[in-house]
Design an enzyme around this catalytic site. Structure first.
Site, mmCIF file in Angstrom:
data_model
loop_
_atom_site.group_PDB
_atom_site.id
_atom_site.type_symbol
_atom_site.label_atom_id
_atom_site.label_comp_id
_atom_site.label_asym_id
_atom_site.label_seq_id
_atom_site.Cartn_x
_atom_site.Cartn_y
_atom_site.Cartn_z
ATOM 1 N N GLU A 1 35.395 38.988 29.669
ATOM 2 C CA GLU A 1 35.864 40.261 29.081
ATOM 3 C C GLU A 1 37.257 40.650 29.580
ATOM 4 O O GLU A 1 37.831 41.624 29.111
ATOM 5 C CB GLU A 1 34.921 41.446 29.406
ATOM 6 C CG GLU A 1 33.512 41.300 28.953
ATOM 7 C CD GLU A 1 32.666 42.527 29.309
ATOM 8 O OE1 GLU A 1 33.199 43.511 29.866
ATOM 9 O OE2 GLU A 1 31.460 42.505 29.021
ATOM 10 N N GLU B 1 37.896 38.055 26.835
ATOM 11 C CA GLU B 1 37.168 37.367 25.762
ATOM 12 C C GLU B 1 35.686 37.708 25.796
ATOM 13 O O GLU B 1 35.144 38.083 26.836
ATOM 14 C CB GLU B 1 37.352 35.859 25.828
ATOM 15 C CG GLU B 1 37.287 35.240 27.200
ATOM 16 C CD GLU B 1 35.976 35.368 27.906
ATOM 17 O OE1 GLU B 1 34.923 35.165 27.247
ATOM 18 O OE2 GLU B 1 35.986 35.660 29.119
#
Lengths: 340, 340
Positions: free
Chosen positions: A306, A163
């Protein structure tokens, strides 16, 4: 889960040339993967990584050390290969795809980035619900789509969700507080790098959100709608769909673990398909970890997101398979067993 | 250590597209390797693994769950590729060599195994010194030879030492008790799988050894001679030689960490060249870890030895280099920095 494969794998672990249990968590990983994959010799050749990115209305409250424009800038960085997850994905031979659920700064067409724009940003959860019912459904669907596209029908042996969203430790802290039944002060942390004054302010913003929404921990979807964000919802949808399709998923740090815990509350049994990769340095994670169905494998002080913590854990899962499949048994190697 | 390269690497870490410090321990690894290798972009392409194997006279006291013949049997298993360290070494593309310092069961010539026989086994440390001065010197030399052969003159970017020796958690527990200034009851554990009665007996054996030798913690070489073993001495010699030659070394679990701590006591500064890979599930390790110069990277419940915990940590070190060298800077990716 395939119980026969699990038992065969467990039996094999007892026969490999090492004291029983001496490879610790790697033995459990091999046995769990065998049960998930329905074969006594599991493998993790093909990896899929989906990074869900979105902006957050709550950023207007000044809860992040970085400007909101960074969400879109980092999506471009994912596309050109400069971000941590891009570099890791390449090193691991993983397919990486980015799903853009909406950014305040608009983006052109970018290689490897799927535009799935729900809105430029979610609602400011300190003043309104983060999502409408329609937005929540759309975001959950993007998660499902990612799993179908990248890992459906045997296209990947492992799914990793990542994310990116400036401000997203604020919804994660709000959701954690409700899911764990604790206070905002216990779950709020510095995120990408707030100072003490910034953290105190962020606590007040989360307290305001909790007072406004009066959320209930036994209504996980409504919780997600009010206090979440687009990428959090997409991740939740992705984990639910991994469990439905029987795809093993490796969960990253704080944000992803909140989404995974929501998925497990929405659909008990979902946890059977999840590995937890990495503890987060974000303070709220320590409390969250106690509520997770299994212990994270790594604790290296990451707080990047991420999917980077999951990517770093992939070689451990692969080594678990390699050792399980490649080691000799006591009989094959003519090694004596234990005396007692 | 090259301070200019360290500073360049530190500077680079601050400019990569991530919040400063958000890759945690992987940032420290990259910076430390840069300083060791004298270049701001470190790499770990070539790995060397030396497994030192030897039998222990103290096995006669019944301190292991496995018969002494397993030491020789496992050397054969290393040679034919069936052991955990063989499988890991192959997966990592590492060169693996086994140094046989002496086993009770004799062995024929074996591929990848260097016979460096000092004696069929060390002295029973509960009743006599584990080694004579000549034996200690010979064992230290085998460690030096391994580093020279496998990693000298740039032949490897990283050295891993491993060990095999039925009974060797007993000398490790005795050495730990002296080095840490604590009791045998605090450092003795089940090793490869003793039951409670076996552990209590092992405590008595270590207490007997400590009472007999009256060791001093400020005489590390004499400690090693009296309470160690051939493979423990070879490992100590190997770590000392890594520091002398400037070769980064990745230290495995309990046995190797005891040898590494001895090396640091013998030659202060040695710690600059050591990474600690893996916590051991052996109870004595918890105390030992507090005395180590840096925190182990992994804690996955391993208690196998052979170098297996170090092998599993190699991908973390490699990923630290890959991220450090491959990520874009804020300027390159046109990403905004922190507001505060």
């Amino acid at each position: 889960l395939d119980q026969a494969s699990r038992e065969q794998a467990q039996e094999r672990q007892q026969q490999l040339t090492k004291p029983p249990g001496s490879l610790g968590e790697l033995e459990n990983i091999a046995v769990r993967l065998a049960a998930m994959q329905g074969r006594d010799q599991p493998a993790l050749d093909r990896l899929a990584i989906a990074v869900f990115a979105a902006d957050h209305g709550v950023a207007a409250e000044g809860v992040s050390a970085f400007p909101q424009a960074v969400t879109a800038q980092m999506i471009a960085n994912f596309s050109t290969g400069g971000a941590a997850i891009s570099v890791s994905a390449k090193a691991l031979g993983a397919e990486l795809r980015v799903y853009n659920l909406g950014t305040v700064e608009p983006l052109p067409e970018l290689t490897g980035v799927e535009p799935r724009i729900i809105a430029p940003q979610s609602g400011n959860l300190a003043r309104e619900a983060a999502m409408t019912a329609e937005q929540l459904e759309a975001a959950l669907l993007v998660g499902r789509e990612a799993v179908d596209t990248l890992a459906g029908e045997g296209r990947a042996d492992l799914f990793i969700g990542g994310e990116m969203g400036i401000g997203n430790t604020t919804p994660a802290a709000a959701l954690s507080a409700v899911l764990l039944g604790c206070s905002a002060a216990e779950t709020v942390g510095p995120g990408t790098g707030l100072n003490n004054a910034g953290v105190l302010h962020k606590v007040k913003v989360v307290e305001q959100a909790l007072a406004l929404h009066q959320p209930h921990s036994d209504e996980p979807l409504e919780l997600l709608r009010r206090l979440g964000g687009f990428e959090l919802a997409a991740l939740t949808g992705a984990y639910l769909h991994c469990a439905k399709l029987g795809v093993p998923a490796l969960v990253d740090g704080y944000i992803c673990s909140v989404a995974a815990l929501l998925a497990c509350r929405i659909q008990p049994g979902c946890e059977d398909w999840l590995f937890f990769a990495h503890s987060s340095a974000e303070p709220g994670y320590r409390l969250l970890a106690e509520a997770l169905p299994s212990k994270p494998l790594l604790d290296l002080g990451f707080r990047l997101g991420e999917g980077s913590g999951a990517a770093v854990a992939v070689p451990l899962l692969r080594m678990a398979c390699t050792l399980h499949n490649g080691m000799a048994t006591f009989a094959e190697a003519a090694v004596s067993g234990s005396d007692r």
